[in-house]
Design an enzyme around this catalytic site. Structure first.
Site, short mmCIF file in Angstrom:
data_model
loop_
_atom_site.label_atom_id
_atom_site.label_comp_id
_atom_site.label_asym_id
_atom_site.label_seq_id
_atom_site.Cartn_x
_atom_site.Cartn_y
_atom_site.Cartn_z
CE LYS A 66 -4.08 1.65 2.66
NZ LYS A 66 -4.94 1.32 3.81
CB SER A 141 -8.36 3.09 2.70
OG SER A 141 -7.51 2.51 3.67
CB SER A 165 -8.61 -0.01 5.52
OG SER A 165 -9.28 1.18 5.29
#
Ligand code: GLN
Length: 484
Positions: A66, A141, A165
């Site tokens: 990420k 996310s 997330s």
């Protein structure tokens, strides 16, 4: 050619010299480029590999990270304009550990800006699409990290989970998402969102692979004072511990039969009906499952309390994004003008709204009523969970009231029932409990996921229970074969 293979499968191919690390990287790199236009998993795809052979289960295996984890010399944007040109000078601890285990970084993945959001639509480089249906979200996310595992590009990826997330997108993508106990994995080098809730988490395609990755990542880190001392457990070898007779509970107000019967939402009905079928199958395999009840008002307070705490912490954590130390420099003659300009241009409306909320909540006159009340709700929920954990080994629940939403879905789903079913995963962050998502079926040809949350520090038991349930559902090593 090696698309969709798990860590375990790739390990045996590497060990028997049927493939080299270079070939795996080149294959994954080709796939990453091929799917980038349609699904947009990556902010940065690396075209050269950095690799040194190591004696580890992850040696020679590619992964994605990420874009809110610091990578030395590699652009790290947190999917925000305020960091669009930021190149860090150090590696996050997880990056260092993966390097030392011989894992190979393939790229940095798109997130909802600064990890705030659950749709995968707010990153500065555009929307991430769901591989199972391009008209739907993958969730967020950690959107790109989920999409690239669901597409079979890499066997695992790293995300962060502050409210859900990793565990929520995992459900929408038909993959496994695991958030270990708070402090189990170092957050040094992860851009802080809400420090009391932030966890490093991972996507894999089966539970064994999640145990492998956790074994590599866990441990005390002098750079992160919240890390736990090593528990000396090997999660891979504890995966087959005896879980027969283990007691699970589900919460009536989150996912009981009543919730299903009282709803006229067909998606929700089907998602819950399928969930209760799976519960029956799990019972037949020797688990005990009972229904418990939690006051509805307390459950309805999860979302507002989560927002109050996380926005307050985020406002404080992100006050370093001034456009002075790093990121694009703002314009102006004074420090205030430069900061004002950088923050005005650098953050999207979603982020500004959260900072306004956070500042309001932290104002002296509001703190007692808003911030401290939210903390009290958090404490009550965690106490309630710990009470259940005296009798039961883990909680089981569906991750969502349906499969991944369409991009153009209206918000009619914000009924109170939906709000609980959509937001209960934050309980795992409130208490720092180990918590895992795994696929349990399909609704409207889209995957749906269930969640197992257990006692703090019993990561091994949560993984072992999940591993048995994975065998029962048979939903293992799933990936979306689009384009094959
Ligand atoms: N969707 C939640 C939010 O918007 C969770 C985000 C997260 O876990 N990073 O805050």
């Amino acid at each position: 050619m090696y698309r969709g293979k798990s860590i375990t499968e790739l390990r045996s191919l590497l060990d028997s010299s049927e493939v080299t690390a270079e070939e795996l990287f080149s294959d994954a790199n080709t796939l990453a480029h091929r799917f980038q236009e349609d699904y947009n998993s990556f902010v940065t795809i690396l075209d050269t590999m950095k690799y040194k052979k190591r004696d580890s289960l992850l040696d020679g295996i590619c992964y994605a990270l990420k874009d809110n984890f610091s990578t030395n010399g590699i652009l790290t944007t947190a999917s925000s304009n305020i960091l669009k040109d930021y190149v860090p000078v150090y590696d996050a601890t997880v990056v260092r550990k993966l390097k030392n285990a011989g894992a190979i970084l393939l790229g940095k993945t798109v997130l909802d800006e600064l990890a705030m959001g659950g749709t995968g639509t707010t990153g500065h480089t555009g929307v991430v699409c769901n591989p199972w249906d391009k008209k739907r979200m993958i969730g967020g996310s950690s959107a790109g990290s989920c999409a690239c595992v669901a597409l079979g590009i890499v066997p695992f990826s790293i995300g962060s989970d502050t409210g859900d997330s990793v565990r929520k997108p995992a459900a929408f993508g038909g993959v496994v998402g695991f958030k270990p106990t708070y402090g189990r994995i170092s957050r040094y080098g992860l851009f802080a969102f809400a420090s009391s809730l932030d966890h490093v988490a991972m996507f894999t395609r089966n539970v064994l692979d999640a145990a492998i990755v956790t074994d590599v990542l866990k441990g005390k880190d002098p750079h992160d004072m919240t890390t736990l001392a090593n528990d000396e457990k090997n999660y891979v070898s504890l995966l087959n511990q005896d879980v027969k007779g283990k007691k699970l509970f589900y919460v009536k107000e989150i996912c009981g039969i009543d919730v299903m019967e009282q709803s006229d939402d067909l998606e929700l009905k089907e998602t819950l009906a399928r969930f209760h079928e799976v519960l029956d199958n799990i019972r037949k395999e020797g688990f005990e499952i009972e229904e418990v009840s939690i006051r509805k008002e307390l459950l309805e307070a999860i979302y507002p309390s989560y927002m109050s705490i996380s926005c307050a912490e985020a406002t404080s954590n992100n006050s370093n994004l001034t456009g002075i130390l790093f990121g694009p420099r703002g314009e102006g003659d004074t420090i205030e003008e430069i900061m004002f300009d950088a923050r005005t241009k650098g953050f999207s409306e979603f982020i500004k709204r959260r900072f306004v909320l956070g500042s309001y909540i932290l104002q002296k006159e509001n703190q007692e009523k808003l911030f401290l009340n939210a903390q009290r709700v958090r404490r009550m929920l965690v106490d309630q969970m710990n009470q259940f954990f005296q009798k039961y080994d883990a909680m089981i629940a569906p991750c969502s009231g349906g499969p991944a939403p369409y991009f153009d879905a209206t918000s009619e789903k914000l009924s109170d029932r939906y709000l609980i079913l959509e937001n209960h995963l934050a309980i795992g962050n409130f208490g720092g409990f180990p918590s895992i998502t795994l696929p349990y079926g399909f609704v409207q040809d889209m995957p749906v996921g269930l969640n197992i949350t257990g006692r703090v520090c019993e990561d091994d038991l949560v993984l072992a229970i999940a591993s048995h349930i994975e065998e029962i559902t048979g939903m293992k090593d799933l990936y979306c074969k689009v384009g094959e």
